[in-house]
Design a protein around this motif. Structure first.
Motif, PDB file in Angstrom:
ATOM      1  N   CYS A 160      38.538  41.603  47.598  1.00 39.94           N
ATOM      2  CA  CYS A 160      38.586  40.250  47.345  1.00 39.94           C
ATOM      3  C   CYS A 160      40.001  39.858  47.328  1.00 39.94           C
ATOM      4  O   CYS A 160      40.468  38.596  47.640  1.00 39.94           O
ATOM      5  CB  CYS A 160      37.667  39.777  46.003  1.00 39.94           C
ATOM      6  N   GLN A 161      40.689  40.788  46.729  1.00 38.87           N
ATOM      7  CA  GLN A 161      42.188  40.338  46.825  1.00 38.87           C
ATOM      8  C   GLN A 161      43.244  40.355  48.101  1.00 38.87           C
ATOM      9  O   GLN A 161      44.098  40.016  48.270  1.00 38.87           O
ATOM     10  CB  GLN A 161      43.032  41.496  45.951  1.00 38.87           C
ATOM     11  N   MET A 162      42.280  40.704  49.193  1.00 36.00           N
ATOM     12  CA  MET A 162      42.863  40.592  50.592  1.00 36.00           C
ATOM     13  C   MET A 162      42.660  39.224  51.237  1.00 36.00           C
ATOM     14  O   MET A 162      43.175  38.997  52.177  1.00 36.00           O
ATOM     15  CB  MET A 162      42.363  41.976  51.366  1.00 36.00           C
ATOM     16  N   TYR A 163      41.650  38.469  50.876  1.00 36.58           N
ATOM     17  CA  TYR A 163      41.443  37.397  51.496  1.00 36.58           C
ATOM     18  C   TYR A 163      41.342  36.248  50.397  1.00 36.58           C
ATOM     19  O   TYR A 163      40.977  36.327  49.124  1.00 36.58           O
ATOM     20  CB  TYR A 163      40.078  37.404  52.370  1.00 36.58           C
ATOM     21  N   LYS A 164      41.378  34.738  51.063  1.00 37.21           N
ATOM     22  CA  LYS A 164      41.264  33.599  50.251  1.00 37.21           C
ATOM     23  C   LYS A 164      39.644  33.366  50.218  1.00 37.21           C
ATOM     24  O   LYS A 164      39.189  32.799  49.122  1.00 37.21           O
ATOM     25  CB  LYS A 164      42.089  32.481  50.808  1.00 37.21           C
ATOM     26  N   GLU A 165      39.144  33.501  51.358  1.00 40.15           N
ATOM     27  CA  GLU A 165      37.641  33.278  51.466  1.00 40.15           C
ATOM     28  C   GLU A 165      36.913  34.732  51.455  1.00 40.15           C
ATOM     29  O   GLU A 165      37.131  35.377  52.350  1.00 40.15           O
ATOM     30  CB  GLU A 165      37.224  32.411  52.571  1.00 40.15           C
ATOM     31  N   ASN A 166      35.756  34.991  50.568  1.00 44.29           N
ATOM     32  CA  ASN A 166      35.386  36.314  50.424  1.00 44.29           C
ATOM     33  C   ASN A 166      33.967  35.998  50.484  1.00 44.29           C
ATOM     34  O   ASN A 166      33.217  35.370  49.646  1.00 44.29           O
ATOM     35  CB  ASN A 166      35.977  36.891  49.309  1.00 44.29           C
ATOM     36  N   VAL A 167      32.969  36.216  51.572  1.00 42.31           N
ATOM     37  CA  VAL A 167      31.980  36.446  51.652  1.00 42.31           C
ATOM     38  C   VAL A 167      31.406  38.150  51.189  1.00 42.31           C
ATOM     39  O   VAL A 167      31.620  38.867  51.985  1.00 42.31           O
ATOM     40  CB  VAL A 167      31.249  36.346  53.217  1.00 42.31           C
ATOM     41  N   VAL A 168      30.831  38.236  50.128  1.00 42.19           N
ATOM     42  CA  VAL A 168      30.688  39.469  49.537  1.00 42.19           C
ATOM     43  C   VAL A 168      29.397  39.944  49.749  1.00 42.19           C
ATOM     44  O   VAL A 168      28.205  39.310  49.344  1.00 42.19           O
ATOM     45  CB  VAL A 168      30.928  39.565  48.030  1.00 42.19           C
ATOM     46  N   LEU A 169      28.919  41.198  50.322  1.00 45.26           N
ATOM     47  CA  LEU A 169      27.793  41.699  50.435  1.00 45.26           C
ATOM     48  C   LEU A 169      27.373  42.736  49.263  1.00 45.26           C
ATOM     49  O   LEU A 169      27.919  43.517  48.884  1.00 45.26           O
ATOM     50  CB  LEU A 169      27.737  42.618  51.692  1.00 45.26           C
ATOM     51  N   LYS A 201      33.301  19.940  47.474  1.00 48.04           N
ATOM     52  CA  LYS A 201      34.078  20.834  48.073  1.00 48.04           C
ATOM     53  C   LYS A 201      34.737  21.880  47.025  1.00 48.04           C
ATOM     54  O   LYS A 201      35.249  21.306  45.966  1.00 48.04           O
ATOM     55  CB  LYS A 201      35.150  20.260  48.976  1.00 48.04           C
ATOM     56  N   PRO A 202      34.449  23.069  47.217  1.00 49.48           N
ATOM     57  CA  PRO A 202      35.027  23.977  45.997  1.00 49.48           C
ATOM     58  C   PRO A 202      36.538  23.575  45.580  1.00 49.48           C
ATOM     59  O   PRO A 202      37.382  23.575  46.471  1.00 49.48           O
ATOM     60  CB  PRO A 202      34.827  25.329  46.365  1.00 49.48           C
ATOM     61  N   ALA A 203      36.849  23.614  44.380  1.00 46.57           N
ATOM     62  CA  ALA A 203      38.149  23.143  43.780  1.00 46.57           C
ATOM     63  C   ALA A 203      39.131  24.715  44.152  1.00 46.57           C
ATOM     64  O   ALA A 203      38.432  25.872  44.119  1.00 46.57           O
ATOM     65  CB  ALA A 203      38.392  22.984  42.563  1.00 46.57           C
ATOM     66  N   GLY A 204      40.267  24.358  44.747  1.00 44.33           N
ATOM     67  CA  GLY A 204      41.134  25.459  44.815  1.00 44.33           C
ATOM     68  C   GLY A 204      40.953  26.066  46.254  1.00 44.33           C
ATOM     69  O   GLY A 204      40.018  25.799  46.899  1.00 44.33           O
ATOM     70  N   ASP A 205      41.720  27.055  46.729  1.00 54.51           N
ATOM     71  CA  ASP A 205      41.752  27.696  47.843  1.00 54.51           C
ATOM     72  C   ASP A 205      41.156  29.138  47.912  1.00 54.51           C
ATOM     73  O   ASP A 205      41.324  29.623  48.982  1.00 54.51           O
ATOM     74  CB  ASP A 205      43.092  27.626  48.529  1.00 54.51           C
ATOM     75  N   TYR A 251      39.545  31.986  41.420  1.00 58.90           N
ATOM     76  CA  TYR A 251      38.622  32.203  42.186  1.00 58.90           C
ATOM     77  C   TYR A 251      37.395  31.148  41.833  1.00 58.90           C
ATOM     78  O   TYR A 251      37.112  31.043  40.536  1.00 58.90           O
ATOM     79  CB  TYR A 251      37.885  33.487  42.644  1.00 58.90           C
ATOM     80  N   VAL A 252      37.032  30.403  42.824  1.00 53.06           N
ATOM     81  CA  VAL A 252      35.728  29.675  42.776  1.00 53.06           C
ATOM     82  C   VAL A 252      34.520  30.333  43.237  1.00 53.06           C
ATOM     83  O   VAL A 252      34.593  30.867  44.458  1.00 53.06           O
ATOM     84  CB  VAL A 252      35.930  28.290  43.338  1.00 53.06           C
TER      85      VAL A 252
END
Length: 474
Positions: A423-432, A265-269, A456-457
């Motif tokens: 990316c600064q808007m979310y904790k989990e970011n799926v980037v296209l 599991k990636p460290a951090g949130d 970020y991780v």
């Protein structure tokens, strides 16, 4: 004792009278005698000849003889007249005639040309052919021919009963022939064992739902007979091998195995999932170099747009990146014309991935995303496909951060600013992103350095990662 003179005198007188009487009777008989011609037919009066065989005439004999003095005979020559045709069935006559110059006599023999030979039936047979139990026998082929009628194949009566096929045919002469074929019932094909999703990766603490099917050509769905050896502990990172086996009623077995990778599991949130569509292409190798430099894993949703770069798929997999299906053709009008067309395109890309990496993928991204409107020409297709994909064991991903390189963004600096801002808007970011755009590849190292500097991780997608689903618009 001596005769008296009177007796002797009487005898002398009677003898001439007796001689005269004898000659008178002979003359009378000779005058009453008639000359007749007698014809004797040799052999049977009626003869039978098999169609096509040579007719051998036994002939006849003729004599002239007296009606009273029958011992007086003279052989006569016999002439024969015949219309017998052994090549055609029917009743014929052979006429014999004889003459003594003053009269003529005839006699006839009946000849029947007949066909008593039954037709022949030939069965074609494949020694490797068999019929599945409970299925209809598929004819291997047959032919029928007759020495008189020729080809009778179209007259064959075929009856299937109790595991036997009986073929019967009659010729025009009423000769009948029957042959039987014993149907070989067997099942030599192992079941088709399918592991939905192939090898899979789950994140530590996530869930793994095993899904598979087993279909047999004779028994049908035998999924409930599948045995699975092995377990997956999703709380402990590592590779877990599951082995599957299934047998049908005839003992045919199929085996398969899959590897389930439980990733830490990636460290951090705060997580960034870098995803790249439409490759591999001319800039993919350079992108992989950058990712390797920072030990960052990404996700590639791949296509067949640049076949000459498909060897990059093997490198992507070997370096620990996730590979997902995007599309084989990227032809919207084709792939969204029907569900069958979509999955046919999808399967072609799966085969390319498997050929390059040895594994199939369990994740994918719809061309245009699940919220696309390019499919509106086929109302409801996206609603159906999103549901159907889950039933097939696949997980689809959209995005919540867009680099903009799929639309009007044409510079690396714009791509960089778009990613950072969203990316600064979310904790989990799926980037296209798109690895077929050189200016995007140019700024990925800057994005990674910014992300790492800001806590970020970076991680690759797994089926239980955040899917960033859009609202389906069709």
């Amino acid at each position: 004792m001596k005769k008296s003179g009177r007796e002797h005198s009487i005898a002398v007188k009677i003898l001439p009278l007796a001689v005269i009487l004898l000659f008178a009777v002979g003359a009378l008989l000779y005058g009453a005698n008639r000359w007749i011609i007698q014809i004797d037919i040799l052999g049977d009066q009626t003869q039978y000849v098999e169609y096509g065989a040579e007719f051998e005439d036994p002939g006849a004999a003729a004599v002239r003889k007296g009606s009273i003095f029958s011992f007086i005979r003279k052989d006569l020559q016999v002439k024969t007249s015949s219309n017998v045709d052994p090549e055609k069935t029917g009743t014929y006559s052979v006429v014999y005639s004889a003459t003594d110059g003053s009269s003529t006599e005839t006699a006839s023999r009946t000849v029947i040309v007949q066909d008593t030979v039954p037709p022949e039936i030939s069965l074609k047979s494949d020694p490797d052919a068999y019929t599945l139990p409970g299925h209809e026998y598929e004819e291997e082929g047959y032919s029928a021919s007759d020495n008189y009628d020729g080809d009778l194949t179209d007259r064959v009566d075929r009856q299937v009963k109790d595991g036997t096929v009986v073929y019967t045919v009659s010729d025009s002469s009423g000769n009948e022939k029957s042959v039987a074929r014993t149907i070989v019932y067997d099942d030599r094909t192992p079941p088709e064992l399918t592991l939905e999703g192939g090898d899979q990766t789950v994140t530590q603490g996530g869930s793994f739902e095993d899904s598979y099917t087993a279909i047999d050509d004779a028994d049908g769905d035998i999924t409930d007979r599948v045995t699975v050896d092995g377990t997956v502990d999703t709380e402990t990172p590592g590779d877990y091998v599951l082995k599957y086996e299934v047998a049908d009623s005839y003992g045919n077995k199929s085996q398969a195995q899959r590897t389930v990778t439980v990733s830490p599991k990636p460290a951090g949130d705060k997580i960034i999932y870098l995803t790249f569509d439409d490759g591999p292409g001319p800039y993919t190798a350079r992108l992989l170099d950058v990712l390797a430099q920072y030990d960052v894993k990404a996700t590639f949703f791949v296509t067949h747009a640049f076949p000459e770069y498909e060897d990059m798929l093997a490198r992507e997999a070997a370096e620990g990146h996730t590979i997902g299906v995007h599309t084989y053709t990227h032809d919207y009008d084709l792939i969204y014309s029907s569900a069958d067309a979509y999955w046919e395109d999808f399967e072609k890309m799966e085969q390319v991935i498997e050929a390059q990496t040895g594994k199939r993928s369990s994740i994918f991204r719809f061309p245009g995303g699940s919220s696309n409107t390019v499919s509106n020409f086929n109302p409801g297709i996206m609603t159906y496909l999103t549901q159907d994909s889950a039933a097939r064991g696949y997980t689809y991903f959209d995005w919540n951060v867009s680099s903009g390189d799929a639309s009007n963004t044409v510079t690396g600096s714009e791509v960089y600013q778009n990613i950072l801002r969203e990316c600064q808007m979310y904790k989990e970011n799926v980037v296209l992103c798109h690895d077929v755009k050189s200016y995007t590849v140019d700024i990925i190292d800057d994005v990674i350095e910014w992300g790492l500097a800001n806590g970020y991780v970076f991680a690759p997608l797994t089926p239980d990662s955040y899917t960033a689903h859009h609202g389906v618009a069709n």
